[in-house]
Scaffold this motif. Structure first.
Motif, mmCIF file in Angstrom:
data_model
loop_
_atom_site.group_PDB
_atom_site.id
_atom_site.type_symbol
_atom_site.label_atom_id
_atom_site.label_comp_id
_atom_site.label_asym_id
_atom_site.label_seq_id
_atom_site.Cartn_x
_atom_site.Cartn_y
_atom_site.Cartn_z
ATOM 1 N N UNK A 273 -38.823 -11.107 -44.746
ATOM 2 C CA UNK A 273 -37.622 -10.780 -45.518
ATOM 3 C C UNK A 273 -37.392 -9.272 -45.543
ATOM 4 N N UNK A 274 -36.160 -8.879 -45.839
ATOM 5 C CA UNK A 274 -35.843 -7.447 -45.773
ATOM 6 C C UNK A 274 -35.243 -6.950 -47.078
ATOM 7 N N UNK A 311 -41.235 8.453 -51.259
ATOM 8 C CA UNK A 311 -40.844 7.033 -51.124
ATOM 9 C C UNK A 311 -41.406 6.462 -49.820
ATOM 10 N N UNK A 312 -41.240 7.249 -48.742
ATOM 11 C CA UNK A 312 -41.774 6.766 -47.441
ATOM 12 C C UNK A 312 -43.268 6.483 -47.556
ATOM 13 N N UNK A 313 -43.972 7.379 -48.267
ATOM 14 C CA UNK A 313 -45.433 7.233 -48.334
ATOM 15 C C UNK A 313 -45.851 5.988 -49.109
ATOM 16 N N UNK A 314 -44.920 5.443 -49.902
ATOM 17 C CA UNK A 314 -45.274 4.249 -50.691
ATOM 18 C C UNK A 314 -45.293 2.971 -49.858
ATOM 19 N N UNK A 315 -44.674 3.026 -48.681
ATOM 20 C CA UNK A 315 -44.669 1.824 -47.836
ATOM 21 C C UNK A 315 -45.920 1.783 -46.959
ATOM 22 N N UNK A 316 -46.212 0.591 -46.452
ATOM 23 C CA UNK A 316 -47.430 0.394 -45.668
ATOM 24 C C UNK A 316 -47.562 1.464 -44.594
ATOM 25 N N UNK A 330 -38.380 0.139 -42.009
ATOM 26 C CA UNK A 330 -37.853 -0.132 -40.661
ATOM 27 C C UNK A 330 -36.702 0.803 -40.297
ATOM 28 N N UNK A 331 -36.270 1.633 -41.230
ATOM 29 C CA UNK A 331 -35.219 2.597 -40.893
ATOM 30 C C UNK A 331 -34.743 3.339 -42.122
ATOM 31 N N UNK A 332 -34.059 4.452 -41.894
ATOM 32 C CA UNK A 332 -33.527 5.204 -43.034
ATOM 33 C C UNK A 332 -32.337 6.040 -42.613
ATOM 34 N N UNK A 333 -31.500 6.363 -43.585
ATOM 35 C CA UNK A 333 -30.414 7.326 -43.384
ATOM 36 C C UNK A 333 -30.623 8.386 -44.458
ATOM 37 N N UNK A 334 -30.748 9.633 -44.046
ATOM 38 C CA UNK A 334 -31.099 10.711 -44.979
ATOM 39 C C UNK A 334 -30.059 10.926 -46.061
ATOM 40 N N UNK A 335 -28.767 10.904 -45.668
ATOM 41 C CA UNK A 335 -27.713 11.244 -46.626
ATOM 42 C C UNK A 335 -26.475 10.396 -46.416
ATOM 43 N N UNK A 355 -32.803 3.448 -47.340
ATOM 44 C CA UNK A 355 -33.976 3.060 -46.568
ATOM 45 C C UNK A 355 -34.053 1.530 -46.469
ATOM 46 N N UNK A 356 -34.428 1.041 -45.301
ATOM 47 C CA UNK A 356 -34.602 -0.407 -45.145
ATOM 48 C C UNK A 356 -36.078 -0.697 -44.908
ATOM 49 N N UNK A 357 -36.557 -1.790 -45.496
ATOM 50 C CA UNK A 357 -37.966 -2.159 -45.330
ATOM 51 C C UNK A 357 -38.069 -3.665 -45.117
ATOM 52 N N UNK A 358 -39.191 -4.057 -44.508
ATOM 53 C CA UNK A 358 -39.389 -5.485 -44.215
ATOM 54 C C UNK A 358 -40.747 -5.944 -44.744
ATOM 55 N N UNK A 359 -40.756 -7.166 -45.280
ATOM 56 C CA UNK A 359 -42.015 -7.729 -45.779
ATOM 57 C C UNK A 359 -42.814 -8.242 -44.582
ATOM 58 N N UNK A 360 -44.103 -7.991 -44.596
ATOM 59 C CA UNK A 360 -44.976 -8.403 -43.487
ATOM 60 C C UNK A 360 -44.888 -9.892 -43.191
ATOM 61 N N UNK A 361 -44.708 -10.201 -41.923
ATOM 62 C CA UNK A 361 -44.600 -11.625 -41.550
ATOM 63 C C UNK A 361 -46.009 -12.219 -41.462
#
Ligand code: SAM
Ligand code: ZN
Length: 361
Positions: A273-274, A311-316, A330-335, A355-361
């Motif tokens: 999931x995203x 924030x980035x550092x909080x993800x896996x 899985x991706x980001x847009x700065x501004x 920022x977009x993130x994905x849950x581990x499959x």
């Protein structure tokens, strides 16, 4: 509360979840007032004999909050607020209660978010119903969905949806059920009126305590897939692996614990999931204790106080000691621009990190 949403989303008792880490599905205790396939007034029950919590459904909005007594105490004003007074009388009462009153604060918030969500559909808006959406929450959502890429089918949650525009937009773009959750009963009442009656109704701040009541018909395609519930985004009352997609737009810096929100998101997302997270990092001690800010302090630390880096550092794999193992970026847009209109002559311009993130499959 729509029965379809209740049956598919199977909310769990937030008290059991918080105190015993137990996922107990709530039951419908009573439906005092029904309207077709939805409950307008009723009670949800936790069946666990050592809990037995009752959660109210009022004006069609279930309040599924662990500390219900504190919630009702803090929000009693908007829960009991009558809806039958004329705009003139509301204005007069607003003058009496004055600036800084709960009444005025609520009207300011309604004005900011309802205008930002629905001005483009207001036939009386200056722009004549064609207000630009380039700097609105819809544009953040569009960018977020593009960034997230392909989505798996499944239910969607819009955390901190306020008056609901992004929730309706998600329903227009999806075949599955969409749930908008927020802690503000007053904001959700505006969203629920659009959903249930097809009418947008909110005060628009002109100057000081002068508001023009806006009321116009408003409908969205796919709104049968939408429902709105009062839930805490830092302690989402759902079983693990429930949602395929979660939006978290501009709420991180409004929460007591942004970290608990991210953990809660990662728990309720199905594997694969995203989620899309947007924030202007407008930290204030009033909303978020400094200790839980994501960046914005400790300039001499490894992240140099940067909220983006933190924030980035909080993800896996991000390197934070408490990183959320199950979510990877899985991706980001700065501004991206996002604006909020405070009154007729005041607009705040933010630059949001998305920022977009994905849950581990
Ligand atoms: C800055 S507004 C953003 C609203 C909307 N997403 C947008 O971008 O226009 C933040 C929202 O978060 C809500 N909120 C604050 N704390 C919350 C919590 N613990 N759980 C859910 N919503 C919360 C507020 O009521 C408000 O509607
Ligand atoms: Zn319980």
């Amino acid at each position: 509360m729509k029965l379809n949403h209740f049956e598919k989303l199977k909310p769990v008792c937030p008290r059991c979840l918080r105190d015993r880490n137990r996922q107990t599905a709530l039951k419908i205790g009573s439906s005092i007032q029904r309207n077709g396939d939805s409950i307008r007034e009723g009670i949800l029950l936790c069946p666990q004999s050592d809990c037995l919590m009752e959660y109210p459904i009022i004006d069609g909005l279930p309040i599924i909050i662990a500390d219900l007594r504190a919630y009702v105490t803090q929000h009693v004003f908007s829960i009991l607020q009558r809806g039958d007074l004329s705009a003139d009388m509301e204005g007069l009462l607003g003058d009496c209660l004055g600036p800084g009153s709960a009444f005025d604060t609520q009207r300011q918030h309604l004005s900011i978010y309802a205008q930002s969500h629905y001005e483009d559909r207001d036939p009386k808006a200056e722009q004549g119903g064609g207000a630009s959406l380039d700097e609105s929450v819809l544009s953040l959502l569009e960018n977020g969905l593009e960034l997230a890429g392909e989505r798996m089918p499944g239910t969607i949650v819009d955390a901190g949806c306020s008056v609901g525009r992004s929730t309706f937009a998600l329903a227009e773009k999806s075949d599955d059920l969409v749930l908008g959750i927020d802690m503000s009963f007053g904001m959700l009442k505006v969203a629920a009126k659009i959903l249930n009656e097809g009418v947008a109704s909110y005060p628009l701040r002109r100057v000081g305590m002068v508001y023009d009541q806006r009321e116009f018909p408003l409908e969205f395609e796919g709104s049968e897939k939408v429902d709105f519930w009062v839930c805490d985004a830092t302690a989402l009352p759902f079983a693990d692996d429930q949602f395929a997609f979660a939006a978290s737009l501009n709420i991180l810096d409004c929460l007591q614990s942004p970290y608990d929100h991210l953990k809660s998101l990662s728990r309720i997302l199905v594997p694969g999931g995203k989620t899309v997270i947007a924030s202007p990092y407008d930290w204030t001690a009033g909303a978020t204790p400094v200790e839980t800010w994501v960046g914005g302090h400790s300039q001499r630390s490894v992240n140099k106080g940067s909220s983006e880096a933190m924030l980035r550092s909080l993800f896996a794999g991000g390197g934070h000691p408490n990183e959320i193992q199950d979510l990877h970026m899985i991706g980001e847009i700065e501004r991206l621009p996002w604006t909020a209109k405070l009154h007729d002559r005041s607009v705040v311009h933010y630059q949001v990190h998305l920022l977009a993130a994905q849950a581990r499959a």
